[in-house]
Write a protein that holds these residues in place. Structure first.
Motif, PDB file in Angstrom:
ATOM      1  N   ILE A  11     -56.353  -4.843 -13.706  1.00  0.00           N
ATOM      2  CA  ILE A  11     -54.698  -3.833 -12.866  1.00  0.00           C
ATOM      3  C   ILE A  11     -54.877  -3.637 -11.435  1.00  0.00           C
ATOM      4  O   ILE A  11     -53.915  -3.927 -10.766  1.00  0.00           O
ATOM      5  N   ILE A  12     -56.346  -3.773 -10.728  1.00  0.00           N
ATOM      6  CA  ILE A  12     -56.094  -3.651  -9.421  1.00  0.00           C
ATOM      7  C   ILE A  12     -55.836  -4.760  -8.461  1.00  0.00           C
ATOM      8  O   ILE A  12     -54.812  -4.689  -7.231  1.00  0.00           O
ATOM      9  N   ALA A  13     -55.848  -5.481  -8.817  1.00  0.00           N
ATOM     10  CA  ALA A  13     -55.374  -6.989  -8.246  1.00  0.00           C
ATOM     11  C   ALA A  13     -53.561  -7.424  -8.758  1.00  0.00           C
ATOM     12  O   ALA A  13     -52.913  -7.457  -7.768  1.00  0.00           O
ATOM     13  N   ILE A  14     -53.069  -6.775  -9.656  1.00  0.00           N
ATOM     14  CA  ILE A  14     -51.855  -6.963 -10.139  1.00  0.00           C
ATOM     15  C   ILE A  14     -51.255  -6.129 -10.174  1.00  0.00           C
ATOM     16  O   ILE A  14     -49.921  -6.325  -8.787  1.00  0.00           O
ATOM     17  N   LEU A  15     -51.870  -4.401  -9.482  1.00  0.00           N
ATOM     18  CA  LEU A  15     -50.739  -3.711  -9.148  1.00  0.00           C
ATOM     19  C   LEU A  15     -49.689  -3.646  -7.458  1.00  0.00           C
ATOM     20  O   LEU A  15     -48.490  -3.939  -7.734  1.00  0.00           O
ATOM     21  N   PRO A  16     -50.592  -4.700  -6.803  1.00  0.00           N
ATOM     22  CA  PRO A  16     -50.049  -5.104  -5.293  1.00  0.00           C
ATOM     23  C   PRO A  16     -48.809  -6.228  -5.738  1.00  0.00           C
ATOM     24  O   PRO A  16     -47.775  -6.332  -5.175  1.00  0.00           O
ATOM     25  N   PHE A  17     -48.869  -7.205  -6.816  1.00  0.00           N
ATOM     26  CA  PHE A  17     -48.465  -8.419  -7.002  1.00  0.00           C
ATOM     27  C   PHE A  17     -47.452  -7.985  -7.402  1.00  0.00           C
ATOM     28  O   PHE A  17     -45.856  -7.928  -7.526  1.00  0.00           O
ATOM     29  N   ILE A  18     -46.854  -6.810  -8.158  1.00  0.00           N
ATOM     30  CA  ILE A  18     -45.785  -6.496  -8.700  1.00  0.00           C
ATOM     31  C   ILE A  18     -45.129  -6.092  -7.942  1.00  0.00           C
ATOM     32  O   ILE A  18     -43.468  -5.837  -7.323  1.00  0.00           O
TER      33      ILE A  18
END
Length: 625
Positions: A11-18
């Protein structure tokens, strides 16, 4: 609870992409909302990173977690998309999310009123997601994808002010230069897949441990090294980083001081099972790193642009880290990466505070007397400079000495001496900057003002980190960092009071010399420049490396292109057009045989009959004779 958090590290990497997607698609008309979403995403990513790191570091023997799903499958090639969380990952997660969060908060003040405010935060989120995805990757295929996304984010942020021609050119230069290194990196990945049938880190480590063809491993290691040489701006692919200062200063703090340029060092550490299997590759790494450290430090001592001084300092410190990897001190290299991230981002943000207060002025000789007008910026900047110079007990002292100790203990005495010289030069050029810009007699800073709290608070936080971050790797805490980040068979050297004393005295000597020359003016700087003008011009023009590259482009590459253009137009096209013209001429002649008139066809038939009769008669006469 904490161990469970490791399972959600993705989730750490997914959040900024969102955040990037939402800002780009829906929120770009509302700059404040875009900034709030970007900061919220990286803030949550920071909290999750903190939980993940606590879970990893608090477990006995360091917790290692890996999960993967099939991403690409075809005959002879299977690539997974997964995450690998271990001590190395945890350290990088903390570094990236901490610096990214503080930079984004700082940017609220620095970028206030910029027409591209929302786009800026979208790009910041895109970069953070790409960098975090790179850190979390569990295989070389995945790491290469995010490696390239990080390069794209760098291109977008360096060229953010694309109305300036210099920014456009700097963005292109960074992008193209990195493609040179990335080509070698890609080739190494392809060779690994062909030879071993997997790109997974743990799987490859087992395969390479039993592989006996040293020659092939050396080739793979050298090709892979090209990637870090480009991304971490090592000689001879260093030329893009100083020009990258054309981007907004917070971008320099995030990408070109603390995170993206550290990706190359991180890759060496992650792939250390490849490099450590070939002493020749390690030697190449050590020499490239050591040379870059000295090369960049000598350039920094004569630069006048505050950001370029810091840029060449970054090149030099990256060289330190790479040299540490080459002499076998992988843990020391990563330790310096962590401490450097905090004090160098502090220095860049401090420079941004000065530039913001002086309405984009970057020449240190046009500053002066900033200490009285900007006390928070001044003293946090001084703390960062002391940490960078390696003054005890600040963070840079512990990590720099680990590298020098590693070089000395491994028998690389030449590199140890080189590193000590670099320590002297680092202290000199940093306090040259401070004594001229902050305490100098110039009047450029008389109209300056302290930056708002949204900019100064991140400076204070980073200053605290620059002071205390090094203790995790010090003997005072039993060198706990070496427990967090290590590699099989690593030897952790006992502290050397002699090396500590020498490096500290050398750094103090550099500060004293800068004080004597630029504060007390015991030396006539103008006279020294005149007397050693040749050397000064050589350093000021960065050894003319950029000019050499430009000459090669203008004469060799463009010249070759002109020759190929002539060959294409006059030989290839000439041949093709000649055949086409001949065919056309034949068609022009034959078209007269097909005009649709019966009498013409009858004439052709009659002429044909006459020719046939003539041939038959000639054949008959020949037989009779």
């Amino acid at each position: 609870m904490m161990e469970t958090s490791v399972q959600y590290a993705w989730i750490i990497a997914i959040l900024p992409f969102i955040a990037f997607a939402l800002i780009g698609l829906f929120l770009h008309r509302w700059p404040r909302l875009s900034a709030a979403l970007s900061i919220l995403a990286i803030g949550i990513a920071f909290l999750i990173s903190l939980l993940v790191s606590l879970a990893v570091f608090s477990s006995e023997g360091n917790l290692v977690y890996e999960a993967a799903a099939r991403w690409l499958s075809m005959p002879g090639l299977q690539v997974d998309m997964g995450i690998l969380v271990d001590g190395l990952t945890a350290v990088m997660l903390i570094v990236v999310t901490t610096v990214a969060l503080l930079v984004q908060i700082y940017s609220l003040g620095y970028m206030h009123g910029d027409p591209g405010f929302a786009s800026y935060y979208a790009y910041q989120s895109f970069f953070a997601g790409s960098m975090l995805g790179l850190v979390l990757a569990n295989n070389f295929g995945q790491i290469f994808v995010f490696w390239e996304l990080v390069g794209l984010a760098s291109y977008l942020l360096i060229g953010f002010w694309f109305g300036r021609n210099s920014a456009k050119e700097a963005a292109k230069k960074a992008f193209i230069t990195n493609r040179v290194g990335d080509f070698g990196f890609l080739l190494s990945i392809l060779f690994l897949q062909i030879l071993f049938g997997t790109l997974n880190f743990n799987g490859l480590a087992g395969e390479i441990a039993g592989y006996t063809n040293t020659g092939i491993l050396i080739g793979i290691a050298i090709l892979m090294l090209a990637g870090p040489v480009g991304k971490s701006a090592q000689f001879p692919l260093h030329v893009w980083l100083p020009d990258a200062m054309e981007g907004p200063t917070p971008v320099s703090a995030l990408i070109h001081a603390a995170t993206m340029v550290a990706a190359g060092v991180y890759l060496i550490a992650r792939a250390y099972f490849i490099f450590s299997s070939t002493p020749q590759a390690l030697l190449a790494i050590a020499v490239i790193g050591g040379f870059t450290a000295l090369f960049a430090a000598t350039i920094a001592i004569v630069q006048n642009d505050i950001k370029r001084i810091l840029a060449y300092s970054t090149l030099s410190q990256l060289g330190y880290m790479v040299m540490a990897m080459g002499v076998g001190a992988m843990t020391a290299g990563m330790f310096h990466l962590m401490t450097h991230a905090f004090f160098k981002s502090l220095l860049f943000l401090g420079a941004g505070s000065v530039i913001h207060a002086l309405h984009d002025e970057q020449d240190i000789w046009k500053m002066g007397r900033l200490a009285g007008k900007m006390p928070v910026t001044t003293w946090t900047f001084v703390i960062g400079a002391l940490a960078l110079s390696g003054i005890p007990p600040l963070s840079g002292f512990w990590s720099k000495d680990e590298i020098l100790l590693g070089a000395y203990a491994s028998g690389h005495i030449g590199l140890y001496i080189l590193g000590t010289i670099v320590a002297f030069l680092t202290a000199f050029y940093m306090f040259r900057l401070i004594f001229v810009a902050f305490f100098g007699s110039g009047e450029g800073g008389l109209k300056a003002h302290e930056s708002p709290a949204v900019m100064s608070v991140p400076l204070v936080i980073l200053a605290v980190m620059a002071i205390i971050a090094g203790f995790v790797g010090s003997p005072l805490m039993n060198n706990v960092f070496a427990h967090w980040v290590s590699y099989p068979g690593a030897v952790h050297h006992n502290p050397s009071l002699g090396i500590m004393a020498v490096s500290s005295l050398v750094a103090v000597a550099g500060i004293i010399l800068a004080w004597a020359v630029y504060q007390k003016k015991m030396v006539d700087v103008a006279a020294v420049k005149t007397r050693f003008n040749g050397l000064y011009q050589l350093l000021y023009h960065k050894y003319y490396i950029d000019e050499i590259y430009q000459w090669l482009i203008d004469h060799l590459i463009d010249g070759t292109a002109k020759v190929l253009f002539w060959f294409d137009v006059y030989v290839i096209n000439g041949l093709v057009n000649g055949i086409a013209a001949l065919t056309g001429m034949a068609g022009q002649v034959l078209r007269y045989t097909e005009n649709g008139q019966v009498q013409t066809y009858a004439m052709y038939m009659f002429a044909g009959i006459i020719v046939i009769i003539g041939l038959v008669m000639m054949a008959g006469f020949a037989i009779v004779l």
